[in-house]
Enzyme design. Structure first.
Site, mmCIF file in Angstrom:
data_model
loop_
_atom_site.group_PDB
_atom_site.id
_atom_site.type_symbol
_atom_site.label_atom_id
_atom_site.label_comp_id
_atom_site.label_asym_id
_atom_site.label_seq_id
_atom_site.Cartn_x
_atom_site.Cartn_y
_atom_site.Cartn_z
ATOM 1 N N ASP A 16 0.863 -1.185 0.000
ATOM 2 C CA ASP A 16 0.000 0.000 0.000
ATOM 3 C C ASP A 16 0.896 1.231 0.000
ATOM 4 O O ASP A 16 2.091 1.143 0.276
ATOM 5 C CB ASP A 16 -0.899 -0.005 1.251
ATOM 6 N N SER A 17 0.293 2.369 -0.278
ATOM 7 C CA SER A 17 1.018 3.639 -0.248
ATOM 8 C C SER A 17 1.474 4.009 1.166
ATOM 9 O O SER A 17 2.301 4.893 1.325
ATOM 10 C CB SER A 17 0.125 4.739 -0.821
ATOM 11 N N CYS A 79 -4.201 -1.178 -2.124
ATOM 12 C CA CYS A 79 -4.325 0.276 -2.297
ATOM 13 C C CYS A 79 -5.136 0.511 -3.563
ATOM 14 O O CYS A 79 -4.820 -0.047 -4.621
ATOM 15 C CB CYS A 79 -2.934 0.888 -2.436
ATOM 16 N N GLU A 158 -6.025 10.622 8.707
ATOM 17 C CA GLU A 158 -4.614 10.630 9.114
ATOM 18 C C GLU A 158 -4.302 11.653 10.194
ATOM 19 O O GLU A 158 -3.257 11.591 10.832
ATOM 20 C CB GLU A 158 -3.708 10.814 7.887
ATOM 21 N N CYS A 190 -11.346 3.419 -1.232
ATOM 22 C CA CYS A 190 -10.086 3.915 -0.666
ATOM 23 C C CYS A 190 -9.861 3.214 0.671
ATOM 24 O O CYS A 190 -10.813 3.014 1.434
ATOM 25 C CB CYS A 190 -10.159 5.428 -0.463
ATOM 26 N N HIS A 192 -8.770 4.122 3.449
ATOM 27 C CA HIS A 192 -9.077 4.847 4.680
ATOM 28 C C HIS A 192 -10.572 4.960 4.980
ATOM 29 O O HIS A 192 -10.946 5.259 6.102
ATOM 30 C CB HIS A 192 -8.510 6.259 4.614
HETATM 31 N N1 I24 Z 1 -4.352 6.748 10.264
HETATM 32 C C1 I24 Z 1 -3.690 6.656 9.113
HETATM 33 N N2 I24 Z 1 -2.520 7.261 8.842
HETATM 34 C C2 I24 Z 1 -1.929 7.997 9.792
HETATM 35 C C3 I24 Z 1 -3.759 7.485 11.202
HETATM 36 C C4 I24 Z 1 -2.547 8.129 11.033
HETATM 37 N N3 I24 Z 1 -2.237 8.792 12.180
HETATM 38 C C5 I24 Z 1 -3.251 8.550 13.044
HETATM 39 N N4 I24 Z 1 -4.169 7.771 12.467
HETATM 40 N N5 I24 Z 1 -0.744 8.606 9.565
HETATM 41 O O1 I24 Z 1 -4.220 5.889 8.117
HETATM 42 C C6 I24 Z 1 -0.146 8.575 8.262
HETATM 43 C C7 I24 Z 1 1.261 9.080 8.288
HETATM 44 N N6 I24 Z 1 2.106 8.333 9.239
HETATM 45 C C8 I24 Z 1 2.061 6.883 9.033
HETATM 46 C C9 I24 Z 1 3.028 6.149 9.951
HETATM 47 O O2 I24 Z 1 4.327 6.647 9.785
HETATM 48 C C10 I24 Z 1 4.418 8.055 9.973
HETATM 49 C C11 I24 Z 1 3.478 8.805 9.083
HETATM 50 C C12 I24 Z 1 -5.347 5.073 8.374
HETATM 51 C C13 I24 Z 1 -4.916 3.799 9.027
HETATM 52 C C14 I24 Z 1 -5.967 2.766 8.953
HETATM 53 C C15 I24 Z 1 -5.508 1.468 9.551
HETATM 54 C C16 I24 Z 1 -5.440 7.297 13.025
HETATM 55 C C17 I24 Z 1 -5.397 5.841 13.390
HETATM 56 C C18 I24 Z 1 -4.571 5.375 14.408
HETATM 57 C C19 I24 Z 1 -4.562 4.021 14.764
HETATM 58 C C20 I24 Z 1 -5.367 3.128 14.077
HETATM 59 C C21 I24 Z 1 -6.184 3.574 13.048
HETATM 60 C C22 I24 Z 1 -6.181 4.920 12.711
HETATM 61 F F1 I24 Z 1 -3.793 6.232 15.059
HETATM 62 F F2 I24 Z 1 -6.938 5.367 11.747
HETATM 63 N N1 DGL Z 2 -4.143 3.846 -0.005
HETATM 64 C C1 DGL Z 2 -4.730 4.891 -0.831
HETATM 65 C C2 DGL Z 2 -5.926 4.329 -1.616
HETATM 66 O O1 DGL Z 2 -6.546 3.352 -1.227
HETATM 67 C C3 DGL Z 2 -5.153 6.095 -0.014
HETATM 68 C C4 DGL Z 2 -4.006 6.902 0.519
HETATM 69 C C5 DGL Z 2 -3.184 7.560 -0.575
HETATM 70 O O2 DGL Z 2 -3.666 8.499 -1.240
HETATM 71 O O3 DGL Z 2 -2.068 7.116 -0.775
HETATM 72 O O4 DGL Z 2 -6.265 4.857 -2.643
#
Ligand code: I24
Ligand code: DGL
Length: 282
Positions: A16-17, A79, A158, A190, A192
């Site tokens: 995934d991305s 993804c 995020e 998507c 998320h």
């Molecule tokens: N959910 C996602 N990406 C994040 C996040 C999140 N931060 C908090 N939560 N960060 O995606 C993206 C950038 N990060 C990634 C890790 O390395 C550093 C940069 C959705 C994830 C779906 C499984 C909210 C959050 C969480 C725990 C579980 C689920 C969730 F903190 F959505």
């Molecule tokens: N994983 C991507 C998707 O399902 C969402 C996050 C991104 O834009 O990279 O399209």
């Protein structure tokens, strides 16, 4: 006499991305408890949603190549954006089965719809590619599809605001565009969006069936494993899964731990230089 197959204990590869594909992995752990997972998230270059096709395709090939070098038996592109832009290129280069999230989501939506009016939401890339619309129309030329890019949804999740009034505001403002079409089925196109599911359902009402593409994809993987006799045998032991990220292993670990509820999660950082540097397996 009954034939006893030993099964294939090689892991299933997922990429995934970033961390979003963990929504697909969670389904895999639930639906395929005997299987081992090896996951690579390109957190350093996330998001893919706003990137041009050429980039998403090139990055995706790098990720697929890394996983193939880890002796996977099947590859899941966890993804939507990468599936939209790179599924064909990856399939053309690999000999193992490659499964994307688009066709399983489309198939489930066609099964669910009564009025043949299906909505699709996703990133800019997924919607611009029209991958869902093409998959839906290819299976049923009669279907009406309304596709909508929701670029504000991923940032809401995020920033950990997916339960907040902000999330509700963003979802309501964005989905207003669907009002005139009277869709009865909506594909969450998507990784998320399952986290926003309660808010999306609340806005659209119980008359609209939501389709989780990731969950549908794992159901199809289950069928494929049986068909190709690739399923792992039942095991008494806990499976050992491996997680890799191009970003911070610590931050990845925190999210994966809270989301998957797994004990001792193995997360390893993979520098981008290591991904691009190796020749493609073909
Ligand atoms: N959910 C996602 N990406 C994040 C996040 C999140 N931060 C908090 N939560 N960060 O995606 C993206 C950038 N990060 C990634 C890790 O390395 C550093 C940069 C959705 C994830 C779906 C499984 C909210 C959050 C969480 C725990 C579980 C689920 C969730 F903190 F959505
Ligand atoms: N994983 C991507 C998707 O399902 C969402 C996050 C991104 O834009 O990279 O399209």
């Amino acid at each position: 006499m009954e034939r006893l197959t030993t099964g294939d204990t090689r892991p299933i590869g997922f990429f995934d991305s970033g961390v979003g594909g963990l929504t697909v992995v969670k389904e895999a752990l639930k639906q395929l408890p005997n299987e081992r997972v090896i996951y690579l998230g390109d957190t350093a270059r996330c998001p893919y949603g706003p990137r041009p096709q050429e980039q998403v395709e090139r990055f995706s090939l790098e990720l697929a190549n890394f996983l193939v070098q880890h002796d996977i038996k099947l590859l899941v592109i966890a993804c939507n954006t990468a599936t939209s832009f790179a599924l064909d290129a990856i399939r053309a280069r690999l000999t193992i089965p490659v499964v994307g999230v688009i066709v399983p989501g489309a198939r489930a939506a066609l099964k669910a719809t009564h009025k043949k009016k299906i909505g699709v939401i996703g990133t800019q890339g997924t919607i611009q590619s029209a991958a869902y619309t093409k998959a839906l129309v290819a299976k049923d030329p009669q279907v009406q599809v309304e596709a909508l890019a929701c670029p504000r949804f991923v940032p809401v999740v995020e920033s950990n605001q997916f339960h907040s009034p902000t999330a509700k505001k963003v979802v309501f403002e964005t989905l207003r565009a669907f009002q005139p079409l009277q869709i009865d089925t909506l594909i969450l196109g998507c990784t998320h969006y399952p986290l926003l599911r309660p808010i999306i359902q609340n806005y659209l009402g119980s008359g609209v069936t939501l389709i989780d593409s990731g969950a549908e994809t794992i159901s199809e993987v289950s069928t494929l494993l049986d068909y190709f006799e690739l399923a792992a045998p039942p095991s008494q032991e806990v499976q050992h899964h491996e997680f890799y990220t191009t970003g911070s292993a610590k931050l990845f670990q925190e999210i994966a731990h809270s989301w998957l509820q797994l004990q001792d999660l193995a997360v390893t950082h993979v520098p981008l230089t290591e991904l691009g540097g190796k020749p493609h397996a073909s």
